[in-house]
Scaffold this active site. Sequence first.
Site, PDB file in Angstrom:
ATOM      1  N   PRO A  13     -78.437  56.257  25.551  1.00  0.00           N
ATOM      2  CA  PRO A  13     -77.639  55.656  25.984  1.00  0.00           C
ATOM      3  C   PRO A  13     -76.411  56.265  26.860  1.00  0.00           C
ATOM      4  CG  PRO A  13     -77.864  55.179  23.535  1.00  0.00           C
ATOM      5  CD  PRO A  13     -78.635  56.580  24.103  1.00  0.00           C
ATOM      6  N   THR A  14     -75.780  55.453  27.837  1.00  0.00           N
ATOM      7  CA  THR A  14     -74.894  55.891  28.348  1.00  0.00           C
ATOM      8  C   THR A  14     -73.317  55.432  27.503  1.00  0.00           C
ATOM      9  OG1 THR A  14     -75.675  54.857  30.456  1.00  0.00           O
ATOM     10  CG2 THR A  14     -73.418  55.358  30.551  1.00  0.00           C
ATOM     11  N   GLY A  15     -72.708  56.513  27.423  1.00  0.00           N
ATOM     12  CA  GLY A  15     -71.561  56.202  26.384  1.00  0.00           C
ATOM     13  C   GLY A  15     -71.973  56.972  25.002  1.00  0.00           C
ATOM     14  N   CYS A  16     -73.131  57.617  24.941  1.00  0.00           N
ATOM     15  CA  CYS A  16     -73.626  58.357  23.618  1.00  0.00           C
ATOM     16  C   CYS A  16     -73.076  59.834  23.940  1.00  0.00           C
ATOM     17  CB  CYS A  16     -74.874  58.174  23.451  1.00  0.00           C
ATOM     18  SG  CYS A  16     -75.725  58.653  22.016  1.00  0.00           S
ATOM     19  N   VAL A  17     -71.811  60.120  23.172  1.00  0.00           N
ATOM     20  CA  VAL A  17     -71.327  61.316  23.470  1.00  0.00           C
ATOM     21  C   VAL A  17     -71.923  62.642  22.397  1.00  0.00           C
ATOM     22  CG1 VAL A  17     -69.172  62.365  24.235  1.00  0.00           C
ATOM     23  CG2 VAL A  17     -69.332  60.108  23.759  1.00  0.00           C
TER      24      VAL A  17
END
Lengths: 102, 110, 138
Positions: free
Chosen positions: B106-110
């Site tokens: 996911p984008t925003g999965c740091v």
Amino acid sequence: MNMLHTINKSPFENSTASSCLKLCTKDSSILFIEDGVISVMKSTKFSETIENALKEFKMYVLKPDLEARGLPLNNVIEGVEIVGYEEFVDLTTEHKTVQSWL
Amino acid sequence: MGLEVNGKTYETDEEGYLANLNEWDTDVANAMAEIDGAPLEENHWEVINFLREYYEEYQIAPAVRVLTKQIGKKLGKDKGNSKYLYELFPYGPAKQACKYAGLPKPTGCV
Amino acid sequence: MSDEQIVKKFMYVNRKSPYGTIYALESLEVVLISAAFDQDVSLTFTDDGVYQLMKNQQTDGIGMKNFSSTYSALGDYEIKKIFIDKESLDERGLSLSDLQELVWEDEDEDYAEKSSINLVSRAELSEIMNQQDVVLSF
């Protein structure tokens, strides 16, 4: 024919299109690609420059780059020919030299 | 790296995410879940199918908080909370469910 | 997160056309990633940046990923303040109807859709920009 100029920058960000128009000779053609396609849209503050230059030069614009940016084909200034990749290749072979402006 | 399902090898990255999302099918998801030791059930599929629909519409895999909120909207508040989603996907709902859904991390999965 | 957490005003300023350069996509990714940090985020589209929101983008012909539909997910990421510079639209012969509509859903009002888009003049934009703690330009 003499020279084919390709322009890939927006006229609002960069002076490439203006410089090219000042330097290219009468028997030249100009092909607008990538962000350069913005140059040939109707009713922008740059349209008049293109409309005037059309009296002297043949101009083309690359269709896939218009479509990618959601720029409607019927908003291209009249007199500018809309071409695809195949015609792009033809243009490069028909002209003696190609100048890719950056 | 690769994942073998029904005699076909699927390319994956070093974390096991499918390299080509068009290659995905339910067998691939089931095979991934089996490797992790927890077979997929109806509740898992609700989330996996939701993720695939979200990706289809927005071209991204949602961050976990977005997933939680949207699941709450779609499947009800009793499912739109981290406790429920973490029970289903103990490795992290967005991360693990996205993997099974064949989506990128996911984008925003740091 | 604790109540004392400091919330700063972040503005992302988008000034480039999509696809010709990587700036538009990079900005969008940074925005989505940083949305996890619960800050007061706004996005501005000015100069050629307004082209990022054009409707009907079709990138099959140039073989690049069409990321225009991702802007619609901004509302899900709690990004509800989108400023569009009116003069930039005017200079390009564009109006709001040429751009995608961007909305966010109000959970407290049964997920009612509310517009995220604010059409602003340069003078207004200048003032809003001046109120920010952090401005990131792309």
